[in-house]
Design an enzyme around this catalytic site. Structure first.
Site, short mmCIF file in Angstrom:
data_model
loop_
_atom_site.label_atom_id
_atom_site.label_comp_id
_atom_site.label_asym_id
_atom_site.label_seq_id
_atom_site.Cartn_x
_atom_site.Cartn_y
_atom_site.Cartn_z
N ASP A 144 32.28 39.47 42.76
CA ASP A 144 33.46 38.75 42.24
C ASP A 144 34.17 39.62 41.21
O ASP A 144 34.62 39.14 40.19
CB ASP A 144 33.00 37.42 41.61
N LYS A 175 38.47 44.11 43.44
CA LYS A 175 38.46 43.89 44.89
C LYS A 175 38.34 45.19 45.67
O LYS A 175 37.75 45.21 46.75
CB LYS A 175 39.69 43.09 45.32
N ASP A 227 33.45 36.56 46.82
CA ASP A 227 34.57 35.67 46.50
C ASP A 227 35.90 36.39 46.74
O ASP A 227 35.96 37.62 46.85
CB ASP A 227 34.47 35.25 45.02
N ASN A 228 36.98 35.62 46.86
CA ASN A 228 38.36 36.15 46.90
C ASN A 228 38.64 37.05 48.09
O ASN A 228 39.46 37.97 48.00
CB ASN A 228 38.67 36.94 45.61
N GLU A 263 40.44 29.08 43.14
CA GLU A 263 39.91 28.24 42.08
C GLU A 263 40.97 27.40 41.36
O GLU A 263 42.07 27.85 41.12
CB GLU A 263 39.15 29.09 41.05
MG MG Z 1 36.71 35.31 41.96
#
Ligand code: MG
Length: 258
Positions: free
Chosen positions: A181, A184, A209-210, A241
């Site tokens: 997380d 990226k 995530d993401n 989120e």
């Molecule tokens: Mg995140």
């Protein structure tokens, strides 16, 4: 605060759009520094220490969620995607868990509260001020005995990797759960660093995530290419989120071995 006054006049959808616009302004700063740039991370810590019950991880999580919804949005995994993370940790029952991207410690508290007795979570955060915020929040949740925050990145030329090996007992096949997380562009390189160091074993679970927002296209392409070969992945469709407008994707991947 003018922003707060504007926000208080909006309905729920308007508040979400305002929060997303403010976040978009802050994300440029965030990408470089790991903080939004308006002091919200330290404010989140102060809010938790003032309002959450000490020693109660559930109270700490609810309090951070409330801060993120009503004060300043935080780039935590949040309560909706948090349930995907919770379920994966519960299934895996990991003895050693590595998290990349501590931020304010929200997901470390989420995972830490579910660890079996004697298990440990090591969370790596590149911003030292965030690490201090996270340590205070983790201590308030009563989880400092099992959750450790390390300042660094796996891409810093081996410094943090060595630290994890010598100071935190990372060894061949020792890592049973990973939560990605953080930056990226670093997901895939850092996963490969873990594989090169032999830290994962068949059955290790990696949650990312993401994957849709901001998006991690190289990591998604890698997992789709490796499906059934070295990894088996479940793609969880969910939302970014603390709002219900933007869709996001969380990947839960089981390592099958080489
Ligand atoms: Mg995140």
């Amino acid at each position: 605060m003018a922003g707060r006054t504007i926000v208080s006049t909006l309905n729920d959808r308007g508040r979400q759009l305002y929060s997303m616009a403010r976040m978009a302004l802050g994300m440029r700063n965030f990408t470089h520094t790991g903080q939004i740039g308006d002091g919200r991370e330290a404010a989140a810590r102060d809010y938790v220490l003032a309002n959450a019950t000490a020693g109660d991880p559930e109270s700490v999580l609810v309090t951070i969620d409330r801060f993120a919804r009503t004060r300043s949005m935080l780039v935590n995994v949040g309560d909706e995607k948090g349930l995907i993370l919770d379920a994966a940790v519960r299934r895996a029952q990991p003895r050693l868990l590595l998290e990349l991207g501590t931020y304010c410690g929200y997901s470390a508290v989420r995972s830490g509260r579910l660890l079996p007795a004697g298990a440990r979570l090591v969370s790596v955060e590149f911003n030292a001020a965030n690490a201090d915020v996270a340590r205070a929040i983790i201590a308030h949740a009563g989880l400092s005995d099992r959750v450790t925050v390390v300042v660094g990145t796996l891409g810093d030329g081996g410094k943090t990797v060595q630290k994890l090996i010598t100071e935190h007992g990372f060894s061949s096949g020792s890592v049973e759960f990973v939560f990605l997380d953080h930056a990226k562009e670093a997901y895939l390189a850092d996963l490969k660093t873990m594989l090169e160091n032999g830290w994962l074993h068949p059955g290790t679970i990696v949650v990312a995530d993401n994957v849709k927002v901001p998006g991690v296209p190289d990591y998604l392409a890698y997992m789709r290419r490796e499906e059934g070969r070295t990894w088996r992945t479940v793609e969880h469709k969910t939302h970014v989120e603390y709002q219900s407008i933007l869709k996001d994707l969380v990947l839960e991947s089981e390592y099958l071995g080489e």
